[in-house]
Enzyme design. Structure first.
Site, PDB file in Angstrom:
ATOM      1  N   GLU A 185       0.822  -1.202   0.000  1.00 20.24           N
ATOM      2  CA  GLU A 185       0.000   0.000   0.000  1.00 20.24           C
ATOM      3  C   GLU A 185       0.865   1.264   0.000  1.00 20.24           C
ATOM      4  O   GLU A 185       0.431   2.321  -0.431  1.00 20.24           O
ATOM      5  CB  GLU A 185      -0.915  -0.017   1.243  1.00 20.24           C
ATOM      6  CG  GLU A 185      -2.348   0.334   0.922  1.00 20.24           C
ATOM      7  CD  GLU A 185      -3.298   0.033   2.071  1.00 20.24           C
ATOM      8  OE1 GLU A 185      -4.122  -0.877   1.909  1.00 20.24           O
ATOM      9  OE2 GLU A 185      -3.214   0.695   3.118  1.00 20.24           O
TER      10      GLU A 185
ATOM     11  N   HIS B  30       8.376 -26.510  -0.094  1.00 22.49           N
ATOM     12  CA  HIS B  30       7.740 -27.669  -0.730  1.00 22.49           C
ATOM     13  C   HIS B  30       6.508 -27.267  -1.525  1.00 22.49           C
ATOM     14  O   HIS B  30       5.721 -28.111  -1.932  1.00 22.49           O
ATOM     15  CB  HIS B  30       7.411 -28.716   0.333  1.00 22.49           C
ATOM     16  CG  HIS B  30       8.644 -29.173   1.049  1.00 22.49           C
ATOM     17  ND1 HIS B  30       9.324 -30.313   0.712  1.00 22.49           N
ATOM     18  CD2 HIS B  30       9.357 -28.581   2.042  1.00 22.49           C
ATOM     19  CE1 HIS B  30      10.408 -30.431   1.476  1.00 22.49           C
ATOM     20  NE2 HIS B  30      10.436 -29.382   2.294  1.00 22.49           N
TER      21      HIS B  30
ATOM     22  N   LYS C 124     -13.743   1.501  -2.391  1.00 22.58           N
ATOM     23  CA  LYS C 124     -14.663   1.866  -1.310  1.00 22.58           C
ATOM     24  C   LYS C 124     -15.775   2.776  -1.849  1.00 22.58           C
ATOM     25  O   LYS C 124     -16.950   2.585  -1.557  1.00 22.58           O
ATOM     26  CB  LYS C 124     -13.924   2.586  -0.178  1.00 22.58           C
ATOM     27  CG  LYS C 124     -13.049   1.696   0.697  1.00 22.58           C
ATOM     28  CD  LYS C 124     -12.489   2.482   1.873  1.00 22.58           C
ATOM     29  CE  LYS C 124     -11.564   1.667   2.750  1.00 22.58           C
ATOM     30  NZ  LYS C 124     -10.960   2.405   3.843  1.00 22.58           N
TER      31      LYS C 124
HETATM   32  O1  PA5 Z   1      -3.862   1.177   5.932  1.00 27.03           O
HETATM   33  C1  PA5 Z   1      -4.921   1.681   5.643  1.00 27.03           C
HETATM   34  O2  PA5 Z   1      -5.087   2.915   5.673  1.00 27.03           O
HETATM   35  C2  PA5 Z   1      -6.102   0.827   5.228  1.00 27.03           C
HETATM   36  O3  PA5 Z   1      -5.763  -0.503   5.113  1.00 27.03           O
HETATM   37  C3  PA5 Z   1      -7.192   0.970   6.271  1.00 27.03           C
HETATM   38  O4  PA5 Z   1      -6.679   0.599   7.523  1.00 27.03           O
HETATM   39  C4  PA5 Z   1      -8.393   0.092   5.926  1.00 27.03           C
HETATM   40  O5  PA5 Z   1      -8.865   0.415   4.656  1.00 27.03           O
HETATM   41  C5  PA5 Z   1      -9.484   0.266   6.954  1.00 27.03           C
HETATM   42  O6  PA5 Z   1      -9.874   1.596   7.044  1.00 27.03           O
HETATM   43  P1  PA5 Z   1     -10.529   2.145   8.372  1.00 27.03           P
HETATM   44  O7  PA5 Z   1      -9.560   1.969   9.476  1.00 27.03           O
HETATM   45  O8  PA5 Z   1     -10.804   3.578   8.085  1.00 27.03           O
HETATM   46  O9  PA5 Z   1     -11.795   1.347   8.591  1.00 27.03           O
END
Ligand code: PA5
Length: 404
Positions: free
Chosen positions: A258, A279, A392
């Site tokens: 990310e 394996h 989203k």
């Molecule tokens: O790292 C991030 O920002 C994302 O993975 C969020 O944690 C994830 O999308 C969940 O979002 P939220 O904490 O707003 O529910």
């Protein structure tokens, strides 16, 4: 934390860029302000999470942690890595009805509490998980009982979940604005669930001091990754020598994927568990397309268990009789490094020492900092995630048009 480089040399210009990127991170000379995780020394949060976590653990056979992505992977990774009270279960990271049916069945004859983690407080999966778990709590304990068994960790601003907490009297802890989900394990997002799991969160947080003192290793790892990326490698394979590191691999994939996978660029993070995956993926690693380099993670073993002696040598393993398993593992690691180097895979070796709460904290903070430095060296913002937002908002639009 020690780092060894095998089969390649770090480019000097990249090393100097990584050093500059680390300076910019430390001095805040970068466009993003999302660096609240760099020095997590907020003792008040540790004390609050320790107390509330201990209360939940005492009240409950099971503590359900509701969250997705960065809002659960840090806690899940540490809970798998370190010994704990076995009370943590995770939800809000799936929309599988079968999963929730099984979880609710497990809770039928158990006392339970719920911790919801959502920074935005508006993500669909944890939102649905929250509804299911809130309903289960109220059905079992009534609205007043539910209040003492439900806590939320959410952003201080504009969080729907935060509004729900205020309206219903649920306990609310802040997830600071300047900490993103995948960098949040040392905030209440990770610490409250882990404290409820009986993990020594003060030691975990203490580990960040050692990471911050280890500039050279951080910069070396970031520069090594970027040297290999510029040399044409597309995948980083994190291979770890303990089964309890599997979820750390999941956390690592989110952290690096990310942070760096944007603008049509970035190394694709993959994780393997050794020796198990020798394996399954061993063939591809040795002989498949040469897309990857390997980052090998091994804690120093401290267990006393040895390979038993056996009368006769019909299994031809007598040369290992009496040898500690950790030593067998270490020898196998040497063999794998050598074979992979022969197969054209550069290897970065990370050795965090013995596994403790403190060294786990050091390792995770080291990875977060190296990831930020690596992303900055590459020229991307390691703290945003525009790609995650895309699905989203599309999902929200589709839900709005359903006649369910
Ligand atoms: O790292 C991030 O920002 C994302 O993975 C969020 O944690 C994830 O999308 C969940 O979002 P939220 O904490 O707003 O529910």
């Amino acid at each position: 934390m020690k780092i060894n480089i095998h089969g390649f040399e770090i480019s000097e210009p990249v090393l100097s860029e990584a050093n500059k990127a680390y300076n910019n991170l430390l001095t805040g000379t970068i466009p993003s302000k999302m660096t609240g995780w760099l020095a997590p020394r907020d003792n008040e949060v540790v004390v609050r999470c320790t107390e509330l976590g201990a209360k939940f653990a005492e009240l409950s056979d099971v503590v359900v942690v509701v969250g997705i992505g960065g809002s659960y992977l840090g806690a899940k990774a540490v809970a798998e890595l370190l010994p704990n009270n076995g009370k943590l279960r995770f939800a809000g990271n799936t929309l599988s009805g079968a999963y929730y049916e099984q979880l609710l069945r497990e809770l039928e004859d158990k006392d339970f509490s719920v911790i919801v983690v959502s920074k935005s407080g508006g993500t669909v999966e944890p939102g649905v998980g929250f509804r299911i778990m809130e309903q289960a709590l109220i059905a079992r304990y009534g609205t007043t009982g539910a209040c003492s068994r439900l806590a939320a960790v959410t952003s201080s601003e504009s969080s729907l979940l935060g509004n729900i907490c205020s309206a219903n009297g649920y306990t609310r802890l802040a997830l600071p604005e300047n900490i993103g989900g995948r960098y949040s394990v040392f905030s209440a997002a990770g610490l409250l669930p882990l404290a409820a799991g009986g993990i020594d969160i003060a030691s975990l947080v203490n580990g960040t001091t050692a990471s911050n003192a280890n500039r050279e290793t951080i910069v070396t790892y970031a520069a090594a990754r970027q040297t290999l990326y510029r040399a044409g490698k597309k995948l980083e394979v994190l291979s770890a020598w303990e089964p309890n590191v599997r979820w750390l691999g999941e956390w690592y994939k989110q952290l690096f994927g990310e942070s760096e996978g944007k603008d049509g660029r970035g190394l694709f993070p993959v994780s393997l568990e050794l020796t198990a995956d020798l394996h399954s993926m061993g063939q591809y690693m040795q002989d498949g397309e040469r897309l990857m380099f390997e980052t090998m993670l091994s804690f120093n073993g401290s267990a006393d268990i040895t390979v038993p002696a056996r009368r006769g040598d019909d299994d031809k393993l007598n040369m290992l009789s009496g040898v500690k398993l950790d030593e067998v593992n270490r020898i196998l690691k040497e063999a794998v490094i050598s074979a992979h180097l022969d197969g054209g895979i550069p290897v970065i070796e990370l050795i965090p020492g013995r596994l403790t709460a403190e060294s786990a904290g050091e390792l995770m903070h080291f990875m977060m900092t190296s990831c930020a430095v690596s992303g900055l060296t590459m020229g991307v913002d390691p703290f945003d995630q525009p790609g995650v937002e895309a699905y989203k908002s599309k999902a929200k639009a589709l839900f709005a048009h359903q006649n369910i």
